[in-house]
Design a protein around this motif. Sequence first.
Motif, PDB file in Angstrom:
ATOM      1  N   HIS A 388       0.795  -1.226   0.000  1.00  0.00           N
ATOM      2  CA  HIS A 388       0.000   0.000   0.000  1.00  0.00           C
ATOM      3  C   HIS A 388       0.829   1.278   0.000  1.00  0.00           C
ATOM      4  O   HIS A 388       0.269   2.357  -0.207  1.00  0.00           O
ATOM      5  N   THR A 389       2.107   1.205   0.237  1.00  0.00           N
ATOM      6  CA  THR A 389       2.945   2.403   0.172  1.00  0.00           C
ATOM      7  C   THR A 389       3.818   2.333  -1.073  1.00  0.00           C
ATOM      8  O   THR A 389       4.170   1.247  -1.535  1.00  0.00           O
ATOM      9  N   GLU A 390       4.181   3.490  -1.599  1.00  0.00           N
ATOM     10  CA  GLU A 390       4.992   3.523  -2.811  1.00  0.00           C
ATOM     11  C   GLU A 390       6.349   2.882  -2.601  1.00  0.00           C
ATOM     12  O   GLU A 390       6.880   2.215  -3.477  1.00  0.00           O
TER      13      GLU A 390
END
Length: 489
Positions: A388-390
């Motif tokens: 969910h995080t870059e």
Amino acid sequence: MKNEREPLLGNASDMHGPGTDAAEHAQLLARPDLRSSPENMIVDASNDTDSLVAKEDPTYGSSSGEPYEPSMHRTLEHPTTNLDTMIHLLKGNIGTGILAMPDAFKHAGLYVGLFGTLLMGAICTHCMHMLVRCSHELCRRLQVPSLSFADVCQRSFESGPIGLRRYSKLATNLINLFLVITQLGFCCVYFVFVAANLREVVAHYFFDLHTRIYLLLLLIPMVLLNLVKNLKYLTPVSLIAAILTVAGLTCTFYYMLQDLPNTHTVKPYATWAQLPLYFGTAIYAFEGIGMVLPLENNMKTPEDFGGWSGVLNTGMVIVTCLYTAVGFFGYLKYGDAVKGSITLNLPGEELIAQLVRIMMALAIFFSYSLQFFVPMSVINVHIRRKLHTEQSRLIGEYLTRVSLVVFTFILAAMIPNLGAVISLVGAVSSSTLALIFPPLIEIVTFWPDKLGRHYWILWKDVGIMVFGILGFIFGTYTSVAQILNPDLN
């Protein structure tokens, strides 16, 4: 370069469930401009899935009463011309498979291989037309501008017989699975091809080492090359690979056509037991079906793609003739001594022959990243869903890239028999995508009242599917048997 082939089959279907309404369907994407990519036929969707979304068209889903024409609603900044599309089609179908055709003829015999290759080309071309026809029909029903291979499969099942609708997602996942298997199989073939040709050159001038040593030496450069996420940075490399391929094939024809023996020196037909190996290699060569819809979707005049004298038929006639010529003259020239790649049969004492091996090895090495891009694009969609995080997505993508390259290296090291690997990839994956799914999709799409008089379309499609399934079963069995026992005749 195989396909050299292969276009990215969009994953727009993952964004649209069976219950998607008309407004959401309207967002189903037109393909981006092919010319923005180095191979002019692969689009980079791995970084931004929004790049697949078409610009809004106020005419989508209009109730004016006029028939919906998908090509009129495609938003393309730089649509490709007929010539562009022809070049992409040729590039997508001509790669390592063409160099393996003499080996395919060895397993079929000179005349069986000749007519069999022409027939295979005709069947595969017809399956490509099937896919385009089904895409147009489903686009009209859904009022969307374009669909990918996987989208066509899913939408056909969703609107097909009630008993099959529940399997729409399964069918789509199978398409993507076989696409990944096919492309990673091509990558394994590329690994073995480069290593085998380098070994021939080094052994002639210096010393002989096992093919696995060369595979190991190629691993680090291959990993570094495939850490490049944006294919636009590989444009010069792609151009060099295309030039090397043309030059290598030209020189190969020069050697093949010299001092050809009489046709009586080779067998006119082979045994039934060898035909599955021929089938696997031949269908591997005709594996460009995945690029058909992306090419048609990006044309300025898509109405010129089909038809008797359209871009598809013209391109595939050229491809079929080239494959038939290389197989026929290559087998006639070298007979049963022909190897998995015709470049390995070129006279080792001549400098030009050694240069051909180096040119083709470099061309295929640089093409690996283009083949690798397709499965990575499919897999990257799932990576972005799970993380969910870059930063985590970036790390996950790089780890996946390294892992997949190492995976193809391990498979290539386990099976250094080039001919058997090509036949296995063709029998398992190419036959599924090229011969089994297209007729199945056509049956489901036009069921029950659009299958022709006396259901002749149904029986024709069933016949092609049976042919593909038999090729899958016997081709896989025979290829695996030859891998386990390389000396098996």
